[in-house]
Write an enzyme that holds these catalytic residues in place. Sequence first.
Site, PDB file in Angstrom:
ATOM      1  N   ARG A  85     -18.155   0.581   5.447  1.00 33.08           N
ATOM      2  CA  ARG A  85     -17.687   1.542   4.447  1.00 33.08           C
ATOM      3  C   ARG A  85     -18.598   1.528   3.225  1.00 33.08           C
ATOM      4  NH1 ARG A  85     -11.847   0.150   2.711  1.00 33.08           N
ATOM      5  NH2 ARG A  85     -11.322   0.933   4.775  1.00 33.08           N
ATOM      6  N   ARG A 154     -11.706  -1.743  -5.389  1.00 29.10           N
ATOM      7  CA  ARG A 154     -12.346  -0.901  -4.359  1.00 29.10           C
ATOM      8  C   ARG A 154     -13.008   0.307  -5.017  1.00 29.10           C
ATOM      9  NH1 ARG A 154      -9.510  -1.708   0.701  1.00 29.10           N
ATOM     10  NH2 ARG A 154      -9.019  -3.931   0.847  1.00 29.10           N
ATOM     11  N   LYS A 221      -6.254  -6.366  -2.442  1.00 28.68           N
ATOM     12  CA  LYS A 221      -7.102  -5.234  -2.819  1.00 28.68           C
ATOM     13  C   LYS A 221      -6.584  -4.585  -4.105  1.00 28.68           C
ATOM     14  CE  LYS A 221      -4.582  -2.306   0.418  1.00 28.68           C
ATOM     15  NZ  LYS A 221      -4.697  -1.589   1.690  1.00 28.68           N
ATOM     16  N   LYS A 223      -6.971  -0.928  -6.630  1.00 30.97           N
ATOM     17  CA  LYS A 223      -7.443   0.461  -6.590  1.00 30.97           C
ATOM     18  C   LYS A 223      -7.305   1.134  -7.959  1.00 30.97           C
ATOM     19  CE  LYS A 223      -6.266   0.836  -1.703  1.00 30.97           C
ATOM     20  NZ  LYS A 223      -5.511   1.530  -0.654  1.00 30.97           N
ATOM     21  N   CYS A 448      -4.856   8.987   8.875  1.00 27.91           N
ATOM     22  CA  CYS A 448      -5.718   7.797   8.855  1.00 27.91           C
ATOM     23  C   CYS A 448      -6.392   7.650  10.223  1.00 27.91           C
ATOM     24  CB  CYS A 448      -4.882   6.569   8.520  1.00 27.91           C
ATOM     25  SG  CYS A 448      -3.871   6.032   9.907  1.00 27.91           S
ATOM     26  N   CYS A 493       0.540   3.325  10.967  1.00 31.75           N
ATOM     27  CA  CYS A 493       1.353   2.159  10.624  1.00 31.75           C
ATOM     28  C   CYS A 493       1.826   2.340   9.194  1.00 31.75           C
ATOM     29  CB  CYS A 493       0.549   0.866  10.819  1.00 31.75           C
ATOM     30  SG  CYS A 493      -0.410   0.358   9.384  1.00 31.75           S
ATOM     31  N   CYS A 497      -2.468   4.242   4.527  1.00 32.42           N
ATOM     32  CA  CYS A 497      -3.818   4.593   4.071  1.00 32.42           C
ATOM     33  C   CYS A 497      -3.979   6.081   3.759  1.00 32.42           C
ATOM     34  CB  CYS A 497      -4.845   4.154   5.102  1.00 32.42           C
ATOM     35  SG  CYS A 497      -4.911   2.365   5.287  1.00 32.42           S
TER      36      CYS A 497
HETATM   37 FE1  SF4 Z   1      -3.771   3.760   9.550  1.00 30.54          FE
HETATM   38 FE2  SF4 Z   1      -2.324   1.553   9.219  1.00 30.54          FE
HETATM   39 FE3  SF4 Z   1      -4.802   1.372  10.090  1.00 30.54          FE
HETATM   40 FE4  SF4 Z   1      -4.341   2.126   7.561  1.00 30.54          FE
HETATM   41  S1  SF4 Z   1      -3.882   0.135   8.452  1.00 30.54           S
HETATM   42  S2  SF4 Z   1      -5.813   3.031   9.007  1.00 30.54           S
HETATM   43  S3  SF4 Z   1      -2.419   3.280   7.807  1.00 30.54           S
HETATM   44  S4  SF4 Z   1      -3.098   2.389  11.158  1.00 30.54           S
END
Ligand code: SF4
Length: 589
Positions: A85, A154, A221, A223, A448, A493, A497
């Site tokens: 990244r 970040r 982390k 932000k 995500c 999940c 994100c």
């Molecule tokens: Fe997606 Fe969870 Fe992975 Fe983040 S941690 S990219 S929300 S699956």
Amino acid sequence: MAEQESTNNLIHLGVGGGSKVERIKKESAYLRGHIAEELAQESSHFTEEDVNLLKFHGTYQQEDRDQRRARRAGGEEKAYQFMVRSRIPGGVLTAEQYLAEDEIAGRYANGTLRITTRQGFQLHGVLKGNLRATIREINEALLSTLAACGDVNRNVMACPAPLASRAHARVHEIAHTIAMHLAPRSRAYHEIWLDGEQVQTVQQEEGEVEPIYGPSYLPRKFKIGVAFPGDNCIDVYTQDIGLVAHIEGESGAEDERLAGFTVLVGGGMGMTHGKAETYPHLALPLCYTPIEEIVEVVETIVTIQRDYGDRQNRKHARMKYVVAERGIPWFKSELESRLGRTVQEPRPLQWNGVDDHLGWHEQGDGRWFLGLHVQNGRIKDEGATRLRTGLREVIAEFRPGIHLTPQQNILLTDIQPAQRTQLEARLAEYGIATDPDSLGIRRFALACPALPTCGLALAEAERVSPTVVRQIEDELRALGLENEPVTVRMTGCPNGCARPYMGDIGIVGRTKDFYHIYIGGDQPNTRLNMLYAQLVHVNDVAATIRPLLEIWRDERGASETFGDFCHRVGLEYLRARVADASQPVDVHA
Ligand code: SF4
């Protein structure tokens, strides 16, 4: 992307006054660990301790989870690969830097670029043997991966609009200044990836310190985002520190100036299913700070989190829990005590909405910028839409500035009026649409990466999101609502994100093929949405939302958005209305 499996497995294994990750950080000699030694070995992957440290260097060790079962059955190791990244404050880069990222993506990664929801780039599918070359070449393009991940500050977000006003320019300068000020000072990154010099020992590096972070860096982390007044395109309430600019003087006039910021603290999206002590939380107003003092105030807030953040339980380690549990009055008093002076009250904030900056816009200096939609931020060639090739060719030809947006889109900036028609025609050759009105609700959708690369994914997101969004769009069309700006955010999940707890509809992976559905956020993203339905099969998501859309159509107030309507009438009402509508009609009554 939240942390990967390996770290997850380490949670709660407290060692020496903190989690195991805390010990790894502390004993790493400022992020060195044994990364250099492992990098020199033939293996396909790193050991667990270095996997944790690699994040600070901007890379996650992942595997291709699509291959997991077959490889396991064949007795083979996992298909290890790396996500790399780049940290790009405010998402601003040059045409040359874009072209370098594109070339590296083709040479070492899977041939795609992914714009992140924090205005950076991710490359996926890099093999260990190519990791050093990938990171070195990104640095040769004067970009960096340092601190793009890990328990540090970040990428600093900022409104990406390239407007020629002085205040806009200052917002970008501040975002850049904060990013540089909070970057780790350790030489480890340069030693391992750039200089190639032998890694020095801890003893030789005794004088080296991290003046802000200390040897254990942050508990988790961190932000930061900088918003322009009225436009919450960076989701300021989801940041650990959100800064909202205050402008004095007339817009665009000589006396226009950025005077200071209202500072918000304690935002964060991640949570864990079934753990009530974890939750998404919106940042709260803390103070107003004149521009001259903003870097000092931001640094001081970071040190409060450094000292009070939970280092025992990583699921409870974000600054949002310090803010939520100790309260704003405590936080303010701690800030004042560390600064040695009082701070001003926060100023009132007003939001007009979220500007995704798509389409053509005048910059204010006679030039134009064009915002192009990138589905889920993935720049790739697929079918008739050759987005990656088209962008590469057009950027090489026109040499525009590049701004990545928090909605995972790309702005081509500094276009002369005479170039507009030609540029559009060139994009059309590659099937790239330039009219955002043709996008329907795809325009507002985020997802995500999830499977197959994210180790934490419980369910699909990026790969199924286009289908789910299309199904919701079909329902909207059937109800005559196709022109309504409904936002859909999907994650694999609960780590959030793609910020799914904000916006009209959030779809959060619970287990393979099953999702929780959230509704009721607002368009300017100042309010969390609410859990409406649990464990809905991916094929039933649109059908589950349809009755709500129908009730909204029939009962909403003038111009009331879907999220505002759901929030006003409440979950109880909506559930009762949906249950009533599903009762069989008694034809004999
Ligand atoms: Fe997606 Fe969870 Fe992975 Fe983040 S941690 S990219 S929300 S699956």
